[in-house]
Scaffold this active site. Structure first.
Site, PDB file in Angstrom:
ATOM      1  N   HIS A 195       0.814  -1.217   0.000  1.00 52.13           N
ATOM      2  CA  HIS A 195       0.000   0.000   0.000  1.00 52.13           C
ATOM      3  C   HIS A 195       0.845   1.262   0.000  1.00 52.13           C
ATOM      4  CE1 HIS A 195      -2.567  -3.133   2.017  1.00 52.13           C
ATOM      5  NE2 HIS A 195      -2.788  -3.116   0.730  1.00 52.13           N
ATOM      6  N   GLU A 435      -0.068 -13.483 -36.893  1.00 53.28           N
ATOM      7  CA  GLU A 435       0.850 -12.983 -37.918  1.00 53.28           C
ATOM      8  C   GLU A 435       1.018 -13.967 -39.069  1.00 53.28           C
ATOM      9  OE1 GLU A 435       4.655 -12.009 -36.162  1.00 53.28           O
ATOM     10  OE2 GLU A 435       4.688 -13.813 -34.947  1.00 53.28           O
ATOM     11  N   ASP A 459       4.618  -9.361 -40.172  1.00 53.09           N
ATOM     12  CA  ASP A 459       4.647 -10.703 -40.757  1.00 53.09           C
ATOM     13  C   ASP A 459       3.331 -11.051 -41.449  1.00 53.09           C
ATOM     14  OD1 ASP A 459       7.234 -11.773 -40.405  1.00 53.09           O
ATOM     15  OD2 ASP A 459       6.884 -11.813 -38.243  1.00 53.09           O
ATOM     16  N   CYS A 506       0.604  -4.890 -32.764  1.00 54.09           N
ATOM     17  CA  CYS A 506       1.948  -4.496 -32.343  1.00 54.09           C
ATOM     18  C   CYS A 506       2.900  -4.396 -33.524  1.00 54.09           C
ATOM     19  CB  CYS A 506       2.481  -5.419 -31.262  1.00 54.09           C
ATOM     20  SG  CYS A 506       2.679  -7.103 -31.822  1.00 54.09           S
TER      21      CYS A 506
HETATM   22  C1  PEP Z   1       5.111  -8.354 -36.562  1.00 60.96           C
HETATM   23  O1  PEP Z   1       5.384  -9.333 -37.245  1.00 60.96           O
HETATM   24  O2  PEP Z   1       4.307  -7.462 -36.927  1.00 60.96           O
HETATM   25  C2  PEP Z   1       5.747  -8.171 -35.240  1.00 60.96           C
HETATM   26  C3  PEP Z   1       5.365  -7.219 -34.416  1.00 60.96           C
HETATM   27  O3  PEP Z   1       6.783  -8.994 -34.926  1.00 60.96           O
HETATM   28  P1  PEP Z   1       8.261  -8.820 -35.505  1.00 60.96           P
HETATM   29  O4  PEP Z   1       8.332  -7.522 -36.234  1.00 60.96           O
HETATM   30  O5  PEP Z   1       9.164  -8.892 -34.337  1.00 60.96           O
HETATM   31  O6  PEP Z   1       8.377 -10.017 -36.416  1.00 60.96           O
HETATM   32 MG    MG Z   2       6.480 -10.988 -36.418  1.00 61.91          MG
END
Ligand code: PEP
Ligand code: MG
Length: 575
Positions: A195, A435, A459, A506
């Site tokens: 806390h 991906e 990917d 991502c």
């Molecule tokens: C992707 O493939 O979009 C990804 C985030 O992974 P990396 O670029 O590391 O292959």
């Molecule tokens: Mg990737």
């Protein structure tokens, strides 16, 4: 002047609250633990019982107060704290502790430890992981009660602009120190979910905790640099060190001022639709940058950077340390650690030669081929998950068997950790990268098994358009705005919604300046980008209109070419 005044010393602890402070130490001595005695005399029973109830009452009041602050500051830990409060105020447990004092002549401390350890034993044996998790919560509550039973009479008053060093600290102390103008604090015990740590973060008081023997190692009037970002204390720094940190402190303040309101503003569209804005990180420095820009968490830790940096597969211990530091520095925000995404192109040790590594043994294929390496990583991630802010993500998934085998392996690792009594988060979410086109098309099947999705547009584009992401001759074909890629993304996002699991992006597309409305409109919950792009992206999210974005995405997905998609976006922007 004592000899220690001249020697610069560095002491490591756990970073509990961010920021850099420079000031004089005020070392507080709290009395030693009240009781190391096991048994008490019969005439001491009433006093021991009232000591216990006083500790119970003060711990509950403190907790209640912190819950109110957490709720007000929208800190995500309020539900956890409420669970603690429920355990703490459980009548049956209190009665049992009282009986232990009355009938066993135990001291209040021993009675508390006995009661909680007995309950813990019961929960630890439970089949249900949620009940087993309860064992960890019991420990937190037990510690609070023991804290309450300590005689906390403080023998020094705190001066303004001092750094408080204390064996332990309660939230009430912290409030008092804050009022008195203390700059920061250091404790010997405590966790980042305690806390006091929660409160320090909400009050923006830098703090380093878990510094063993701090009250012995640090002396009153020592000059201290406290780096709450790295969990580092520098005692009696050399003039060069002092200058370096003074500059860093000014830079940090300057940076915060420059970022202004945007760093603390919410990532939501102007019609109120919120997006989790996360960071892609490769190093501890990236964590700092992500925090400064106000990221809601880490959406991708490319753990293979550990291998690339070291040129060997890191040991469980090396990995654990790194993951733990990231999780602690980011706490209470979530951190998504992606299992090693290596192939023979990135790392050759023990790998067969492949003519076409991008379509070969990489990502999950490599990990299932080298289960020894995978298991070491899973264990390191699980061990670092203690604070419950880690998610594990699997790369390059193309078949449900790959996911099932990975989940089985994770269960096996958990069993092994349990056997050795190693703490971990039994409910740690396990998600997958979307991906490969296979994963996107069969997303509904994967959503039955996974806890979250993260779309790797880099990917996904490469494999959908059969266009090597590193080959400049096909760079004109490699385009994440291609409707084929968008349609696959849509399938994955809809599957995630149907199964009620979060879905994010991502890949690089998440930070592309033309993609923001499109991605929001497709319905993603999270966008994860490299830290330097965070604020730009936040600005664009705040400008976007969710309803219009949904219409834009629906039209874009039905388009016939990337060019058409781009035109639609440009037209919408002009309006
Ligand atoms: C992707 O493939 O979009 C990804 C985030 O992974 P990396 O670029 O590391 O292959
Ligand atoms: Mg990737």
């Amino acid at each position: 002047m004592p000899a220690h005044k001249h020697i610069e010393r560095r002491i490591k602890g756990i970073p509990a609250s961010h920021g850099i402070s420079i000031g004089k130490a005020v070392v507080l001595r709290t009395e030693a633990f009240v009781s190391s005695v096991e048994h008490i005399e019969p005439e001491e029973i009433p006093n021991e019982i009232s000591r216990f109830y006083a500790a119970l009452e003060s711990s509950a009041a403190e907790l209640q107060h912190i819950i109110e602050i957490a709720e007000k500051e929208a800190i995500h830990v309020a539900p956890i704290l409420e669970t603690y409060l429920l355990i703490l105020t459980d009548q049956t447990a209190a009665d049992s502790i009282k009986r232990r004092i009355q009938q066993g002549y135990y001291s209040a401390e021993i009675a508390v430890v006995q009661e909680f350890d007995a309950q813990k034993q019961f929960f630890k044996l439970a089949k249900d992981p949620i009940l087993r998790e309860r064992a960890v919560e019991l420990d937190h509550v037990k510690d609070r009660l023991l804290d309450g039973l300590r005689n906390r009479s403080i023998t020094h008053s705190v001066a303004a602009k001092s750094i408080v060093v204390s064996p332990s600290i309660t939230p009430t102390d912290l409030m008092m120190f804050n009022k008195a103008g203390a700059l920061a604090f250091i404790t010997e015990v405590g966790g980042i979910a305690s806390h006091a740590s929660i409160l320090a973060r909400s009050l923006s008081i830098p703090a380093v905790i878990g510094v063993r023997d701090a009250a012995q190692l640090i002396h009153n009037e020592d000059t201290l640099i406290l780096d709450g970002n790295a969990g580092l204390i520098i005692c009696n720094p050399k003039p060069e060190t002092l200058a370096k940190y003074e500059k860093r402190k000014i830079d940090e303040e300057e940076n915060r001022r420059k970022l202004g309101k945007l760093a603390t503003a919410k990532a939501e569209t102007h019609d109120g639709h919120s997006i989790h804005l996360l960071a892609n990180i490769d190093s501890l420095e990236d964590v700092e940058a992500a925090r400064t820009a106000g990221a809601d968490g880490v959406g991708l830790v490319r753990s293979e950077y550990l291998i690339i940096q070291r040129q060997h597969f890191p040991t469980e211990e090396e990995q654990y340390e790194w993951y733990k530091q990231i999780a602690e520095r980011m706490y209470p925000h979530p951190v998504t650690i992606r299992a090693f995404d290596v192939g023979s192109d990135k790392y050759a040790e023990g790998m067969p030669h492949e003519d076409n590594p991008a379509l070969g043994i990489r990502g999950i294929r490599f990990l299932l081929h080298r289960k020894d390496i995978f298991k070491t990583q899973i264990k390191a991630v699980l061990r670092a998950s203690q604070h419950r802010n880690i998610r594990l993500m699997l790369p390059m998934i193309a078949t449900t068997e790959e996911l099932q085998q990975s989940l089985d392996l994770i269960s096996r690792c958990k069993r092994q950790l349990r056997k050795s009594d190693t703490p971990f988060d039994d409910t740690m979410p396990v998600g997958i990268m979307i991906e490969t086109p296979a994963a996107a098309i069969m997303a509904i099947d994967f959503a039955n098994l996974a806890d979250f999705f993260s779309i790797g547009t880099n990917d996904l584009t490469q494999y959908t358009l059969a266009s090597d992401r590193t080959n400049e001759f096909v760079a004109h074909i490699f385009d994440p705005f291609h409707p084929a890629v968008l349609r696959l993304m849509k399938i994955a996002i809809e599957a995630a919604k149907a199964r009620n699991i979060p879905v994010g992006i991502c890949g690089e597309m998440a930070g592309h300046s033309a993609a923001t409305e499109l991605l929001i409109g497709l319905g993603v919950d999270e966008l994860s980008v490299t830290p330097p792009l965070l604020l730009e992206l936040k600005k664009r999210i705040r400008k976007a209109d969710y309803l219009k974005s949904q219409i834009l995405a629906a039209v874009a997905v039905r388009s016939e070419s990337s060019n058409e998609v781009r035109k639609i976006i440009a037209k919408e922007r002009k309006r």
